[in-house]
Scaffold this motif. Structure first.
Motif, PDB file in Angstrom:
ATOM      1  N   LEU A  66       0.834  -1.191   0.000  1.00  0.00           N
ATOM      2  CA  LEU A  66       0.000   0.000   0.000  1.00  0.00           C
ATOM      3  C   LEU A  66       0.878   1.253   0.000  1.00  0.00           C
ATOM      4  CD1 LEU A  66      -2.565  -1.237   2.635  1.00  0.00           C
ATOM      5  CD2 LEU A  66      -3.055  -0.807   0.230  1.00  0.00           C
ATOM      6  N   PRO A  67       0.331   2.398  -0.416  1.00  0.00           N
ATOM      7  CA  PRO A  67       1.151   3.608  -0.445  1.00  0.00           C
ATOM      8  C   PRO A  67       1.602   4.075   0.936  1.00  0.00           C
ATOM      9  CG  PRO A  67      -1.147   4.114  -0.927  1.00  0.00           C
ATOM     10  CD  PRO A  67      -1.011   2.627  -0.963  1.00  0.00           C
TER      11      PRO A  67
ATOM     12  N   ASP B   2      -3.325   2.123  -7.218  1.00  0.00           N
ATOM     13  CA  ASP B   2      -3.771   1.625  -5.916  1.00  0.00           C
ATOM     14  C   ASP B   2      -5.261   1.308  -5.935  1.00  0.00           C
ATOM     15  OD1 ASP B   2      -1.297   1.845  -4.355  1.00  0.00           O
ATOM     16  OD2 ASP B   2      -1.493   3.986  -4.766  1.00  0.00           O
ATOM     17  N   MET B   3      -6.020   2.035  -6.748  1.00  0.00           N
ATOM     18  CA  MET B   3      -7.457   1.767  -6.934  1.00  0.00           C
ATOM     19  C   MET B   3      -7.904   2.443  -8.209  1.00  0.00           C
ATOM     20  SD  MET B   3      -9.619   4.603  -6.511  1.00  0.00           S
ATOM     21  CE  MET B   3     -11.134   3.814  -5.951  1.00  0.00           C
TER      22      MET B   3
ATOM     23  N   ASN C 253      -5.684  15.233   0.315  1.00  0.00           N
ATOM     24  CA  ASN C 253      -4.441  14.505   0.517  1.00  0.00           C
ATOM     25  C   ASN C 253      -3.204  15.362   0.238  1.00  0.00           C
ATOM     26  OD1 ASN C 253      -5.252  11.408   0.928  1.00  0.00           O
ATOM     27  ND2 ASN C 253      -6.664  12.335  -0.545  1.00  0.00           N
ATOM     28  N   ASP C 254      -3.381  16.681   0.360  1.00  0.00           N
ATOM     29  CA  ASP C 254      -2.271  17.632   0.203  1.00  0.00           C
ATOM     30  C   ASP C 254      -1.516  17.449  -1.106  1.00  0.00           C
ATOM     31  OD1 ASP C 254      -2.780  18.765   2.735  1.00  0.00           O
ATOM     32  OD2 ASP C 254      -1.652  17.149   3.708  1.00  0.00           O
ATOM     33  N   GLY C 255      -2.256  17.112  -2.160  1.00  0.00           N
ATOM     34  CA  GLY C 255      -1.654  16.980  -3.477  1.00  0.00           C
ATOM     35  C   GLY C 255      -0.845  15.711  -3.684  1.00  0.00           C
ATOM     36  N   ARG C 256      -0.829  14.824  -2.679  1.00  0.00           N
ATOM     37  CA  ARG C 256      -0.016  13.615  -2.786  1.00  0.00           C
ATOM     38  C   ARG C 256      -0.826  12.481  -3.427  1.00  0.00           C
ATOM     39  NH1 ARG C 256       4.669  13.935  -0.562  1.00  0.00           N
ATOM     40  NH2 ARG C 256       4.938  11.684  -0.331  1.00  0.00           N
ATOM     41  N   VAL C 257      -1.388  12.787  -4.581  1.00  0.00           N
ATOM     42  CA  VAL C 257      -2.160  11.815  -5.357  1.00  0.00           C
ATOM     43  C   VAL C 257      -1.755  11.937  -6.818  1.00  0.00           C
ATOM     44  CG1 VAL C 257      -4.441  10.898  -5.898  1.00  0.00           C
ATOM     45  CG2 VAL C 257      -4.103  12.179  -3.776  1.00  0.00           C
ATOM     46  N   ARG C 258      -1.533  10.816  -7.434  1.00  0.00           N
ATOM     47  CA  ARG C 258      -1.213  10.761  -8.855  1.00  0.00           C
ATOM     48  C   ARG C 258      -2.421  10.168  -9.572  1.00  0.00           C
ATOM     49  NH1 ARG C 258       2.767   6.271 -11.459  1.00  0.00           N
ATOM     50  NH2 ARG C 258       2.983   7.134 -13.581  1.00  0.00           N
TER      51      ARG C 258
ATOM     52  N   LYS D 125      -0.638   8.239  -3.352  1.00  0.00           N
ATOM     53  CA  LYS D 125      -1.691   7.370  -3.872  1.00  0.00           C
ATOM     54  C   LYS D 125      -1.744   7.490  -5.398  1.00  0.00           C
ATOM     55  CE  LYS D 125      -4.651   7.937   0.222  1.00  0.00           C
ATOM     56  NZ  LYS D 125      -3.730   8.850   0.967  1.00  0.00           N
ATOM     57  N   THR D 126      -1.898   6.353  -6.049  1.00  0.00           N
ATOM     58  CA  THR D 126      -2.037   6.345  -7.505  1.00  0.00           C
ATOM     59  C   THR D 126      -3.439   5.856  -7.848  1.00  0.00           C
ATOM     60  OG1 THR D 126       0.320   5.922  -7.826  1.00  0.00           O
ATOM     61  CG2 THR D 126      -1.148   5.424  -9.672  1.00  0.00           C
ATOM     62  N   ILE D 127      -4.223   6.733  -8.439  1.00  0.00           N
ATOM     63  CA  ILE D 127      -5.632   6.438  -8.710  1.00  0.00           C
ATOM     64  C   ILE D 127      -5.885   6.471 -10.214  1.00  0.00           C
ATOM     65  CG2 ILE D 127      -8.002   7.260  -8.386  1.00  0.00           C
ATOM     66  CD1 ILE D 127      -7.125   8.231  -5.619  1.00  0.00           C
ATOM     67  N   ILE D 128      -6.514   5.418 -10.704  1.00  0.00           N
ATOM     68  CA  ILE D 128      -6.809   5.279 -12.134  1.00  0.00           C
ATOM     69  C   ILE D 128      -8.205   5.832 -12.401  1.00  0.00           C
ATOM     70  CG2 ILE D 128      -6.823   3.686 -14.094  1.00  0.00           C
ATOM     71  CD1 ILE D 128      -5.498   1.616 -12.167  1.00  0.00           C
ATOM     72  N   ILE D 129      -8.321   6.673 -13.395  1.00  0.00           N
ATOM     73  CA  ILE D 129      -9.604   7.254 -13.809  1.00  0.00           C
ATOM     74  C   ILE D 129      -9.968   6.665 -15.164  1.00  0.00           C
ATOM     75  CG2 ILE D 129     -10.842   9.382 -14.345  1.00  0.00           C
ATOM     76  CD1 ILE D 129      -9.989   9.187 -11.446  1.00  0.00           C
ATOM     77  N   LEU D 130     -11.116   6.017 -15.250  1.00  0.00           N
ATOM     78  CA  LEU D 130     -11.539   5.357 -16.487  1.00  0.00           C
ATOM     79  C   LEU D 130     -12.965   5.790 -16.833  1.00  0.00           C
ATOM     80  CD1 LEU D 130     -10.053   1.967 -15.388  1.00  0.00           C
ATOM     81  CD2 LEU D 130      -9.331   3.151 -17.462  1.00  0.00           C
ATOM     82  N   PRO D 131     -13.108   6.833 -17.650  1.00  0.00           N
ATOM     83  CA  PRO D 131     -14.438   7.363 -17.957  1.00  0.00           C
ATOM     84  C   PRO D 131     -15.186   6.630 -19.065  1.00  0.00           C
ATOM     85  CG  PRO D 131     -12.775   8.712 -18.985  1.00  0.00           C
ATOM     86  CD  PRO D 131     -12.033   7.657 -18.213  1.00  0.00           C
ATOM     87  N   GLY D 132     -14.607   5.542 -19.605  1.00  0.00           N
ATOM     88  CA  GLY D 132     -15.289   4.775 -20.640  1.00  0.00           C
ATOM     89  C   GLY D 132     -14.622   4.905 -21.992  1.00  0.00           C
TER      90      GLY D 132
END
Length: 398
Positions: free
Chosen positions: A189-190, A273-274, A227-232, A196-203
């Motif tokens: 886990l991060p 991560d999700m 998250n204070d900008g600590r997200v990719r 944090k690495t988050i995948i965005i999949l709009p279709g």
């Protein structure tokens, strides 16, 4: 054993169906002693197997009743064009793949003109979800259904539809899924200090991308603030939607990393991560890869009036396969950025929700996996159908 050319009519209306078709044709080539000729509609996967598509199949990737009605004249023209081309080619078998609003209409026209032509439907239409009457209607133009979900043969038998066999799902034998699944097996886990690495999949359809992007923009902004900008943020997309995705995200305060193509998608699946994903085949891909996921979807105003006719308890494939709520799904007005952001944080941490989801994903894998690769099993059933027809005609098929 005949070594003549096997002529196959094949119709796929979307990327997922094209991949299934390419895999099936590849296995048929291994089994058939002669050459195979393709006629019909498809994308990159089928074209790699030798199909010269009648037109760009992305025309068929539309969503919502209002979009269908707006483009109905064009769709009807393509239905007639495709049916006429297949009738003129007089193939040995017609394989229709998913996208029933298009493929089944073509099959009905072809069967009327070529009543002895064997027709195989790859991917059982969701008669178990709504419009159950379609099962018996299919008897008039479908001889064999290749089901990719384990509960579909029983449902089709109960509803009085055509012969249906579960062949497994292509994704359980997909080398990219297997590679990502193995890579994630030892993934940590991060952590509190990690990013944090988050995948965005709009279709993959332009209509669903446009309708989901505003909520995703706000979700991305909230996550970055909380998250204070600590997200990719990773946003893999398909080539034909790259321009649209880039234009829609151009003025976002927090910009995602946009990548294009299949390889970048699988790399994102390995790194994330999700994921927050539009409901569809991609949620099953994520589940089989072991990526914690939240499913989202919005329908147009006209489709909302049809929701009462849907009989299934979930719109998520992982949930239906596991027969339990495995991943959360947010539909229409419940696609709320604040809720999505908190789900994302929960699934990026060592929480009971994350553990339960990953356990549910294992159940999905166990129920989908088969001893024989789906494409090989499907090829065997297609050739068995041809063999039965050939024996009836006094000829032979290998």
């Amino acid at each position: 054993m005949s070594e003549r050319v096997l002529k196959i009519g094949v119709i796929a209306g979307e990327v997922s169906g094209d991949l299934l078709g390419g895999d099936l044709v590849a296995h048929l080539k291994h089994r058939w002693p002669g050459s195979i000729e393709l006629i019909g509609v498809g994308g990159d996967a089928l074209e790699a197997e030798g199909l010269d598509s009648l037109f760009d199949f992305s025309e068929l990737s539309i969503m919502g009743l209002t979009q269908v009605l707006k483009r109905l004249p064009q769709l009807m023209r393509r239905i007639r064009q495709t049916a006429d081309a297949i009738i003129a080619a007089r193939p040995d078998v017609l394989i229709i793949i998913d996208s029933p609003d298009f493929t089944h209409r073509v099959a009905r026209r072809v069967r009327k003109a070529l009543p002895d032509l064997p027709v195989v439907d790859y991917v059982c239409p969701s008669v178990w979800a709504w419009k159950e009457h379609r099962a018996t209607e299919m008897l008039a133009y479908v001889d064999q259904v290749l089901a990719v979900l384990p509960f579909e043969p029983e449902a089709m038998q109960r509803l009085g539809g055509p012969k249906t066999d579960f062949i497994g799902h292509r994704l359980t034998a997909d080398p990219d899924v297997l590679r990502v699944r193995a890579a994630r097996a030892g993934r940590g886990l991060p952590g509190d200090e990690g990013i944090k690495t988050i995948i965005i999949l709009p279709g993959s359809r332009s209509t669903e991308i446009k309708i989901l992007m505003p909520a995703l923009e706000e979700t991305v902004r909230l996550l970055s603030e909380r998250n204070d900008g600590r997200v990719r943020f990773l946003l893999p997309t398909v080539p034909r939607q790259e321009a649209l995705v880039r234009s829609l995200t151009a003025d976002w305060i927090v910009r995602p990393e946009i990548t294009v193509g299949a390889e970048s998608k699988w790399r994102a699946f390995a790194d994330g991560d999700m994921a927050i994903a539009a409901s569809g085949t991609v949620t099953l891909e994520l589940a089989l890869c072991g990526v914690p996921t939240v499913s989202i979807y919005k329908v147009d105003w006209l489709m909302k009036f049809m929701l009462s006719r849907i009989r299934i308890w979930s719109a998520s494939l992982p949930n239906l396969i596991a027969d339990q709520p495995v991943l959360p799904e947010h539909i229409n007005d419940l696609v709320r950025p604040g809720y999505l952001a908190r789900w994302a944080e929960c699934l990026c941490a060592d929480t009971p929700q994350r553990h339960a989801m990953l356990q549910g994903f294992n159940t999905v894998w166990q129920r989908l996996a088969t001893a024989v690769a789906p494409g090989e099993a499907g090829a065997g059933l297609v050739l068995a159908l041809l063999d039965r027809r050939a024996h009836a005609d006094g000829t032979t098929v290998p």
